[in-house]
Design an enzyme around this catalytic site. Structure first.
Site, PDB file in Angstrom:
ATOM      1  N   LYS A  27      -9.629   2.625  -1.996  1.00 41.75           N
ATOM      2  CA  LYS A  27      -9.776   1.965  -0.699  1.00 41.75           C
ATOM      3  C   LYS A  27     -11.119   2.309  -0.070  1.00 41.75           C
ATOM      4  O   LYS A  27     -11.453   3.471   0.150  1.00 41.75           O
ATOM      5  CB  LYS A  27      -8.636   2.401   0.217  1.00 41.75           C
ATOM      6  CG  LYS A  27      -8.589   1.687   1.561  1.00 41.75           C
ATOM      7  CD  LYS A  27      -7.386   2.185   2.359  1.00 41.75           C
ATOM      8  CE  LYS A  27      -7.244   1.497   3.704  1.00 41.75           C
ATOM      9  NZ  LYS A  27      -6.086   2.050   4.467  1.00 41.75           N
ATOM     10  N   GLU A  85       0.847  -1.197   0.000  1.00 41.68           N
ATOM     11  CA  GLU A  85       0.000   0.000   0.000  1.00 41.68           C
ATOM     12  C   GLU A  85       0.883   1.250   0.000  1.00 41.68           C
ATOM     13  O   GLU A  85       1.926   1.274   0.645  1.00 41.68           O
ATOM     14  CB  GLU A  85      -0.879  -0.010   1.259  1.00 41.68           C
ATOM     15  CG  GLU A  85      -1.732   1.235   1.452  1.00 41.68           C
ATOM     16  CD  GLU A  85      -2.449   1.214   2.806  1.00 41.68           C
ATOM     17  OE1 GLU A  85      -3.494   1.881   2.914  1.00 41.68           O
ATOM     18  OE2 GLU A  85      -1.970   0.535   3.738  1.00 41.68           O
ATOM     19  N   CYS A 122      -5.322  -2.944   2.688  1.00 43.08           N
ATOM     20  CA  CYS A 122      -5.042  -2.872   4.115  1.00 43.08           C
ATOM     21  C   CYS A 122      -6.266  -3.050   5.030  1.00 43.08           C
ATOM     22  O   CYS A 122      -6.694  -4.162   5.282  1.00 43.08           O
ATOM     23  CB  CYS A 122      -4.313  -1.565   4.431  1.00 43.08           C
ATOM     24  SG  CYS A 122      -3.335  -1.613   5.971  1.00 43.08           S
TER      25      CYS A 122
END
Length: 259
Positions: A110, A44, A144
């Site tokens: 995300k 990331e 994540c």
């Protein structure tokens, strides 16, 4: 369809808020990867570390880092994925790019911004999940904190590979190990998690633990997972299909739709 998907995961000690240094670092690591690789997975925010300094660091979609990813993809004749800090329409995004060997790409913003670090105050959350088709494989790449939310990653499309790119701190690495394995088992899918190592500019420590799990949760990358490394793993779709055919767990999944 390609039965095997030869994948390289790169766990690195990222240089804090230094895109050029990180691109150079990954260029050197990628040079050592074998020519028959199909997919390269980076962490990331792989050019900056997990920074909230978006005003300074954000690139436009056609910026240097995406250009670099496209060049690497063409050079290695492999897909490349990882996330970057992107600015678009006066918003900032933690945006994952899945770049194909021909230079075309798909994006995923995300969905779950990390409120503990105030990510939600800087970055706009995405809304839509991405499933890409590559060499006959269905691949779902996520970022994540998404790892903590199993409903969002639920395998409704019969994808073959789930990917999490991350900056996941050492003090919560037990959760990282446990949840990666759980996502593989519950979705009967290969699951890749690529994390970073070292310390960032906020003095947060990372100890890697990048790994690849098969559809039954077996770790295919047992090694010293706290150091920087490049690890090549061959994923076998025939083996995955045989596992699904034998156990049939996905046929019994609950029938609901995430809205």
């Amino acid at each position: 369809m390609a039965q095997k998907l030869n994948t390289a995961i790169i766990q690195a000690n990222l240089k804090w808020e230094d895109p050029q240094a990180n691109r150079s670092l990954f260029s050197e690591e990628i040079k050592a990867i074998s020519e028959d690789i199909d997919l390269i997975v980076l962490p990331e925010m792989f050019t900056t570390g997990f920074s909230m300094n978006a005003e300074k660091l954000a690139e436009k979609t056609d910026g240097l880092s995406l250009q670099w990813m496209r060049e690497i993809a063409k050079l290695k004749d492999a897909a490349v994925t990882g996330s970057l800090i992107i600015t678009e329409n006066d918003n900032y995004f933690n945006r994952l790019f899945f770049v194909f060997p021909d230079g075309t790409y798909k994006t995923y913003d995300k969905r779950h911004t990390f409120t503990l670090a105030n990510e939600h105050k800087t970055y706009t959350a995405g809304k839509n999940r991405l499933v890409v088709e590559y060499k006959g494989w269905k691949i779902c790449p996520l970022v994540c904190y998404d790892l903590r939310f199993p409903v969002f990653s639920r395998n409704t499309e019969d994808y073959d590979l789930l990917i999490y790119v991350a900056n996941w701190p050492k003090k919560r690495v037990f959760a990282w190990d446990t949840l990666l394995k759980a996502r593989a088992i519950e979705n009967m899918s290969y699951c890749i998690g690529v994390n970073r190592t070292g310390n960032d500019g906020n003095k947060v420590e990372y100890n890697g633990h990048s790994a690849v799990y098969d559809g039954l949760g077996q770790n295919l990358t047992e090694l010293n997972r706290e150091e920087a490394f490049v690890k090549e793993v061959s994923l076998d779709n025939q083996q995955l299909m045989e596992t699904r055919s034998h156990f049939k767990f996905l046929q019994d999944r609950d029938t609901f739709i995430l809205k």
